[in-house]
Scaffold this motif. Structure first.
Motif, mmCIF file in Angstrom:
data_model
loop_
_atom_site.group_PDB
_atom_site.id
_atom_site.type_symbol
_atom_site.label_atom_id
_atom_site.label_comp_id
_atom_site.label_asym_id
_atom_site.label_seq_id
_atom_site.Cartn_x
_atom_site.Cartn_y
_atom_site.Cartn_z
ATOM 1 N N UNK A 299 -6.915 12.127 11.449
ATOM 2 C CA UNK A 299 -7.641 13.050 12.309
ATOM 3 C C UNK A 299 -9.123 13.156 12.088
ATOM 4 N N UNK A 300 -9.688 12.331 11.237
ATOM 5 C CA UNK A 300 -11.125 12.378 11.022
ATOM 6 C C UNK A 300 -11.544 13.240 9.851
ATOM 7 N N UNK A 301 -10.608 13.965 9.256
ATOM 8 C CA UNK A 301 -10.894 14.773 8.078
ATOM 9 C C UNK A 301 -10.816 13.935 6.814
ATOM 10 N N UNK A 302 -11.004 14.565 5.654
ATOM 11 C CA UNK A 302 -10.979 13.817 4.393
ATOM 12 C C UNK A 302 -9.584 13.277 4.090
ATOM 13 N N UNK A 303 -9.548 12.047 3.630
ATOM 14 C CA UNK A 303 -8.293 11.419 3.214
ATOM 15 C C UNK A 303 -8.420 11.068 1.739
ATOM 16 N N UNK A 304 -7.527 11.579 0.891
ATOM 17 C CA UNK A 304 -7.608 11.252 -0.531
ATOM 18 C C UNK A 304 -7.329 9.777 -0.774
ATOM 19 N N UNK A 305 -7.678 9.272 -1.948
ATOM 20 C CA UNK A 305 -7.394 7.867 -2.252
ATOM 21 C C UNK A 305 -5.907 7.566 -2.124
ATOM 22 N N UNK A 306 -5.607 6.374 -1.599
ATOM 23 C CA UNK A 306 -4.233 5.930 -1.406
ATOM 24 C C UNK A 306 -3.980 4.689 -2.259
ATOM 25 N N UNK A 307 -2.772 4.611 -2.820
ATOM 26 C CA UNK A 307 -2.401 3.447 -3.629
ATOM 27 C C UNK A 307 -1.142 2.829 -3.034
ATOM 28 N N UNK A 308 -1.219 1.552 -2.690
ATOM 29 C CA UNK A 308 -0.079 0.872 -2.081
ATOM 30 C C UNK A 308 1.028 0.689 -3.111
ATOM 31 N N UNK A 309 2.216 1.226 -2.794
ATOM 32 C CA UNK A 309 3.368 1.117 -3.672
ATOM 33 C C UNK A 309 4.312 0.001 -3.254
ATOM 34 N N UNK B 16 14.473 -9.203 11.652
ATOM 35 C CA UNK B 16 14.703 -8.956 13.072
ATOM 36 C C UNK B 16 13.697 -7.987 13.691
ATOM 37 N N UNK B 17 12.616 -7.706 12.968
ATOM 38 C CA UNK B 17 11.625 -6.737 13.454
ATOM 39 C C UNK B 17 10.215 -7.247 13.215
ATOM 40 N N UNK B 18 9.315 -6.903 14.128
ATOM 41 C CA UNK B 18 7.888 -7.207 13.943
ATOM 42 C C UNK B 18 7.143 -6.046 13.291
ATOM 43 N N UNK B 19 7.866 -5.011 12.886
ATOM 44 C CA UNK B 19 7.258 -3.863 12.218
ATOM 45 C C UNK B 19 7.206 -4.079 10.708
ATOM 46 N N UNK B 20 6.231 -3.459 10.074
ATOM 47 C CA UNK B 20 6.057 -3.513 8.620
ATOM 48 C C UNK B 20 5.874 -2.093 8.106
ATOM 49 N N UNK B 21 6.577 -1.742 7.031
ATOM 50 C CA UNK B 21 6.395 -0.435 6.397
ATOM 51 C C UNK B 21 5.403 -0.572 5.250
ATOM 52 N N UNK B 22 4.388 0.261 5.273
ATOM 53 C CA UNK B 22 3.415 0.366 4.187
ATOM 54 C C UNK B 22 3.642 1.708 3.503
ATOM 55 N N UNK B 23 4.016 1.668 2.241
ATOM 56 C CA UNK B 23 4.310 2.891 1.498
ATOM 57 C C UNK B 23 3.188 3.138 0.489
ATOM 58 N N UNK B 24 2.547 4.295 0.622
ATOM 59 C CA UNK B 24 1.398 4.653 -0.210
ATOM 60 C C UNK B 24 1.676 5.913 -1.014
ATOM 61 N N UNK B 25 1.219 5.917 -2.241
ATOM 62 C CA UNK B 25 1.115 7.159 -3.014
ATOM 63 C C UNK B 25 -0.246 7.768 -2.745
ATOM 64 N N UNK B 26 -0.313 9.076 -2.777
ATOM 65 C CA UNK B 26 -1.539 9.810 -2.455
ATOM 66 C C UNK B 26 -2.161 10.385 -3.726
#
Length: 207
Positions: free
Chosen positions: A175-185, A192-202
């Motif tokens: 939404x344009x507000x502050x986003x804390x650092x994210x770490x990819x887990x 069978x899918x073109x989707x990818x899940x990205x899981x981040x710790x905050x």
């Protein structure tokens, strides 16, 4: 302390709704449904904004009773058990909805499992929920709510399903507000899918 997990689907160019607030423009496939059910099985509480709550309430009770009412099941009968379980879990799980407009009269048929929290009380209520024993607290949709809780340091993980759809406009995930650092887990995909899940710790949270 239990985790607050945000699970959201988004387009490749970062939108959680298409133009005109068109949610159906998003790449919601069988992998999306399976991931949502996986997150429900690990959770005991749904935390929702009013718009998402109202949409789920209008859809899932009927599908729990008759999965054939789901368009996905109509196109693939093999998904009936999955959609029935999603519907039943939506019915049975505790729901906490953050809204200044909803009243108890607006909650049927989920009145017995729904608690309404006013926006001014949301941060305190969520912190209290997290301090109690139990399973995960899960947010579906509810972009305005989770952006607010993310900025307040109350979200533990983001599970972002990114699909091969370019919408060119709509509602941006962040939404344009502050986003804390994210770490990819973790990253996950299915053949069978073109989707990818990205899981981040905050901000150092999560595993």
């Amino acid at each position: 302390m239990r985790k607050l997990i945000v699970s959201s689907v988004m387009s490749l160019d970062g939108y959680v709704e298409g133009p005109g607030r068109d949610v159906m423009a998003l790449p919601m496939d069988d992998f999306f449904d399976a991931h949502n059910l996986e997150r429900q099985r690990a959770a005991d509480t749904l935390l929702l904004g009013a718009t998402t709550y109202t949409g789920l309430k209008a859809y899932w009770p009927a599908v729990a009773a008759d999965p054939a009412l789901s368009p996905a099941v109509a196109n693939n009968a093999g998904l009936a058990d999955l959609h029935r379980e999603i519907g039943r879990r939506n019915n049975e799980m505790r729901k906490v909805v953050v809204s200044d407009s909803l009243t108890e009269e607006d909650t049927a048929p989920w009145t017995g499992t729904t608690t309404i929290v006013r926006r001014a009380d949301a941060h305190k209520a969520v912190a209290e929920l997290k301090s109690r024993p139990g399973g995960d607290i899960l947010i579906f949709g509810s972009r305005t709510l989770w952006n607010d809780l993310l900025a307040a340091g109350l979200v533990d993980e983001l599970h972002l399903m990114v699909g091969a759809a370019v919408l060119g406009g709509g509602t941006a995930a962040f939404g344009g507000g502050p986003v804390p650092p994210l770490r990819l887990l973790e990253t996950r995909r299915r053949d069978d899918s073109d989707n990818v899940i990205l899981r981040y710790a905050v901000a150092g949270r999560g595993e």
